[in-house]
Write an enzyme that holds these catalytic residues in place. Structure first.
Site, short mmCIF file in Angstrom:
data_model
loop_
_atom_site.label_atom_id
_atom_site.label_comp_id
_atom_site.label_asym_id
_atom_site.label_seq_id
_atom_site.Cartn_x
_atom_site.Cartn_y
_atom_site.Cartn_z
N ARG A 1 0.91 -1.24 -0.11
CA ARG A 1 -0.03 -0.20 0.32
C ARG A 1 1.06 1.03 0.27
O ARG A 1 0.67 2.05 -0.49
CB ARG A 1 -0.86 0.30 0.94
CG ARG A 1 -2.42 -0.66 1.49
CD ARG A 1 -2.74 -1.20 2.27
NE ARG A 1 -3.96 0.15 2.83
CZ ARG A 1 -3.75 0.18 4.24
NH1 ARG A 1 -4.54 -0.36 4.67
NH2 ARG A 1 -4.59 1.98 4.24
N ASN B 1 -7.72 9.18 6.00
CA ASN B 1 -6.32 8.41 5.17
C ASN B 1 -4.86 8.05 5.82
O ASN B 1 -4.86 8.88 6.67
CB ASN B 1 -6.35 9.07 4.28
CG ASN B 1 -7.83 8.76 3.10
OD1 ASN B 1 -9.03 7.84 3.62
ND2 ASN B 1 -8.32 9.47 2.00
N ASP C 1 -2.13 7.89 3.37
CA ASP C 1 -1.29 8.38 2.52
C ASP C 1 -1.42 9.60 2.28
O ASP C 1 -1.68 10.59 3.80
CB ASP C 1 -2.19 7.98 0.79
CG ASP C 1 -3.41 8.43 1.16
OD1 ASP C 1 -4.16 8.01 1.00
OD2 ASP C 1 -3.07 9.91 1.47
N HIS D 1 -5.91 8.11 11.73
CA HIS D 1 -5.59 6.82 11.91
C HIS D 1 -4.82 6.88 11.18
O HIS D 1 -3.74 5.43 10.83
CB HIS D 1 -6.42 6.05 11.22
CG HIS D 1 -7.87 6.21 10.85
ND1 HIS D 1 -8.78 6.29 10.13
CD2 HIS D 1 -8.92 6.83 12.33
CE1 HIS D 1 -10.03 6.21 10.57
NE2 HIS D 1 -9.65 6.38 12.35
N ASN E 1 -19.95 12.14 -2.35
CA ASN E 1 -20.19 10.63 -2.16
C ASN E 1 -20.79 10.05 -3.81
O ASN E 1 -21.95 11.30 -3.58
CB ASN E 1 -20.36 10.58 -1.49
CG ASN E 1 -20.02 9.52 -0.98
OD1 ASN E 1 -19.90 8.58 -1.75
ND2 ASN E 1 -19.61 8.56 -0.02
C1 BV8 Z 1 -11.03 3.23 19.03
C2 BV8 Z 1 -5.69 2.65 9.40
C3 BV8 Z 1 -10.99 3.43 21.12
C4 BV8 Z 1 -6.06 1.30 9.22
C5 BV8 Z 1 -8.34 2.41 9.55
C6 BV8 Z 1 -17.95 3.27 18.34
C7 BV8 Z 1 -16.93 4.44 19.36
C8 BV8 Z 1 -15.53 4.70 19.59
C9 BV8 Z 1 -15.36 2.68 18.58
C10 BV8 Z 1 -15.79 1.80 17.84
C11 BV8 Z 1 -17.39 2.55 18.37
N1 BV8 Z 1 -18.16 1.61 17.54
C12 BV8 Z 1 -16.54 0.83 17.02
C13 BV8 Z 1 -15.48 0.80 16.99
C14 BV8 Z 1 -14.06 -0.31 16.88
C15 BV8 Z 1 -13.70 0.58 15.72
C16 BV8 Z 1 -15.03 0.58 14.81
O1 BV8 Z 1 -14.98 1.81 13.84
N2 BV8 Z 1 -15.31 -0.19 14.11
C17 BV8 Z 1 -16.46 -0.48 12.61
C18 BV8 Z 1 -15.39 -0.87 12.03
C19 BV8 Z 1 -17.80 -0.18 13.23
N3 BV8 Z 1 -13.22 1.76 15.41
C20 BV8 Z 1 -12.00 1.56 16.34
O2 BV8 Z 1 -11.47 0.69 16.66
C21 BV8 Z 1 -11.07 3.10 16.49
N4 BV8 Z 1 -9.85 2.68 17.64
O3 BV8 Z 1 -12.35 3.39 18.75
O4 BV8 Z 1 -10.38 3.60 19.65
C22 BV8 Z 1 -11.42 1.56 21.40
C23 BV8 Z 1 -10.01 1.23 22.11
C24 BV8 Z 1 -9.51 0.02 22.13
C25 BV8 Z 1 -11.35 -1.12 22.36
C26 BV8 Z 1 -12.27 -0.43 21.76
C27 BV8 Z 1 -12.50 1.01 21.70
C28 BV8 Z 1 -10.15 2.74 15.18
C29 BV8 Z 1 -10.18 2.70 14.58
C30 BV8 Z 1 -8.99 3.19 13.40
C31 BV8 Z 1 -9.33 1.50 11.90
N5 BV8 Z 1 -8.04 2.17 10.95
N6 BV8 Z 1 -7.22 3.10 9.00
C32 BV8 Z 1 -5.49 1.12 7.85
O5 BV8 Z 1 -5.84 2.19 7.25
O6 BV8 Z 1 -5.13 0.10 7.03
S1 BV8 Z 1 -10.22 3.23 9.55
C33 BV8 Z 1 -10.27 2.87 7.83
O7 BV8 Z 1 -11.08 2.80 7.25
C34 BV8 Z 1 -9.14 4.10 6.70
O8 BV8 Z 1 -9.11 5.01 8.09
C35 BV8 Z 1 -10.21 3.99 6.47
O9 BV8 Z 1 -10.96 5.87 6.01
C36 BV8 Z 1 -11.28 4.06 7.17
C37 BV8 Z 1 -12.88 4.34 7.30
O10 BV8 Z 1 -13.51 4.17 6.17
P1 BV8 Z 1 -13.61 5.52 4.57
O11 BV8 Z 1 -13.10 6.56 4.74
O12 BV8 Z 1 -14.81 5.38 5.12
O13 BV8 Z 1 -13.71 3.99 3.15
P2 BV8 Z 1 -14.47 3.47 2.68
O14 BV8 Z 1 -13.72 2.66 1.82
O15 BV8 Z 1 -15.49 2.84 3.88
O16 BV8 Z 1 -15.94 4.37 1.79
C38 BV8 Z 1 -14.93 4.74 0.95
C39 BV8 Z 1 -16.30 5.86 0.81
O17 BV8 Z 1 -15.95 6.97 -0.74
C40 BV8 Z 1 -17.50 5.59 0.26
O18 BV8 Z 1 -18.81 5.79 0.51
C41 BV8 Z 1 -17.92 5.73 -1.12
O19 BV8 Z 1 -19.10 5.67 -1.96
C42 BV8 Z 1 -16.99 7.34 -1.57
N7 BV8 Z 1 -15.78 7.38 -2.34
C43 BV8 Z 1 -15.74 6.52 -3.29
N8 BV8 Z 1 -15.30 6.98 -4.55
C44 BV8 Z 1 -15.71 8.26 -4.41
C45 BV8 Z 1 -15.86 8.36 -3.33
N9 BV8 Z 1 -16.32 9.90 -2.50
C46 BV8 Z 1 -16.10 10.76 -3.38
N10 BV8 Z 1 -15.17 10.33 -4.54
C47 BV8 Z 1 -14.70 9.19 -5.26
N11 BV8 Z 1 -13.75 9.41 -6.82
#
Ligand code: BV8
Length: 253
Positions: A71, A103, A105, A120, A222
């Protein structure tokens, strides 16, 4: 759509403080797969959410390190897109802009945006998994990365631990100083532009709602329509690299 674009441009023109909140979609027009696109090559039997964890790294360090190095090499090989350029231009046009990105990057910085808050983490800041000292990023030119490969992570010169990516994995806390700076900027902004995020990952995904509750206007960009819950929330349907330049042209020309 045209009316929504005009309304959004009018809000942008009057705004003093703007937060730009970006997700993987903001980098997709540069050629970087979004987080919820299916993985390919070596990693195609995983979803990103399973690989982006400390557990996955401990279970198979070279698989996970290989994914992140692939990546990082990909991110280095692509260019910022017109959406990144428009965000950087916006930063030169308004008195206060804060970029809050999910992101990992560096495309905002390479488009000359400054003071980018990486909620992140970043691919360019690896550290030791054990003692957390920063470690040098290997030279990706030496990799034969094709469709992905396992790569042994470097060994920490201090403690012998393994080098890990400088990103925040699922289940790990966000860097507190970065999170607090993002929350503060959201609390005082006039407009929050949310570009290219599915709103699936917390606590980052809570930021647009926090902006709304602080009285800001939230504008989503989006290709998928985003459900809006108030008159201060707008969903502009389209790609960031197409809509953002149109928005700035209407607001500032
Ligand atoms: C944490 C780095 C405390 C790694 C990433 C409630 C509160 C707190 C935590 C939670 C909660 N509920 C659940 C949780 C836990 C968890 C979580 O959220 N889980 C989810 C899946 C339910 N959260 C965590 O664990 C976070 N930590 O809360 O700490 C804690 C501590 C201990 C124990 C518990 C809690 C940490 C989360 C960070 C994870 N790391 N990235 C890596 O990159 O490999 S997250 C990852 O997802 C990326 O950063 C990414 O950016 C991010 C979000 O996704 P999106 O950016 O939205 O990307 P996606 O593909 O989903 O969507 C793309 C969108 O773009 C689409 O809508 C598409 O239509 C659109 N699109 C496409 N093309 C275009 C476009 N838009 C515009 N123009 C275009 N051309």
């Amino acid at each position: 759509m045209n009316q929504l674009l005009e309304t959004s441009a009018a809000y942008l023109k009057c705004a003093n403080k703007i937060v730009v909140f970006t997700g993987a979609g903001a980098s997709s027009e540069s050629g970087i797969a979004t987080f919820r696109d299916a993985l390919t090559g070596l990693w195609e039997r995983f979803d990103a959410q399973r690989l982006a964890t400390a557990q996955a790294f401990k279970a198979d360090p070279s698989l996970v390190w290989g994914w992140y190095e692939w990546r990082r090499a990909q991110a280095q090989s692509v260019l910022p897109n017109p959406g990144h350029a428009a965000v950087a231009q916006l930063g030169r046009l308004v008195s206060k802009i804060t970029i809050v990105t999910q992101n990992v990057d560096s495309l905002h910085e390479r488009a000359s945006s400054e003071n980018v808050l990486h909620l992140h983490g970043s691919l360019s800041s690896p550290r030791c998994f054990e003692c957390a000292i920063p470690m040098d990023v290997p030279d990706v030119d030496g990799y034969n990365l094709g469709y992905g490969s396992r790569i042994e992570p470097p060994v920490c010169p201090e403690c012998g631990g393994l080098c890990r990516p400088g990103v925040v994995w699922f289940g790990e806390s966000l860097p507190l100083d970065v999170w607090e700076a993002a929350v503060a900027a959201v609390a005082e902004c006039d407009v929050l532009l949310s570009i290219g995020t599915s709103g699936a990952v917390y606590p980052a995904a809570a930021l647009p709602k926090q902006a709304l509750s602080s009285g800001a206007v939230v504008i989503h960009i989006n290709p998928n329509r985003v459900a809006v819950s108030s008159e201060n929330e707008i969903s502009l349907v389209g790609k960031g690299g197409v809509i953002l330049p149109q928005l700035l042209a209407r607001a500032f020309n």
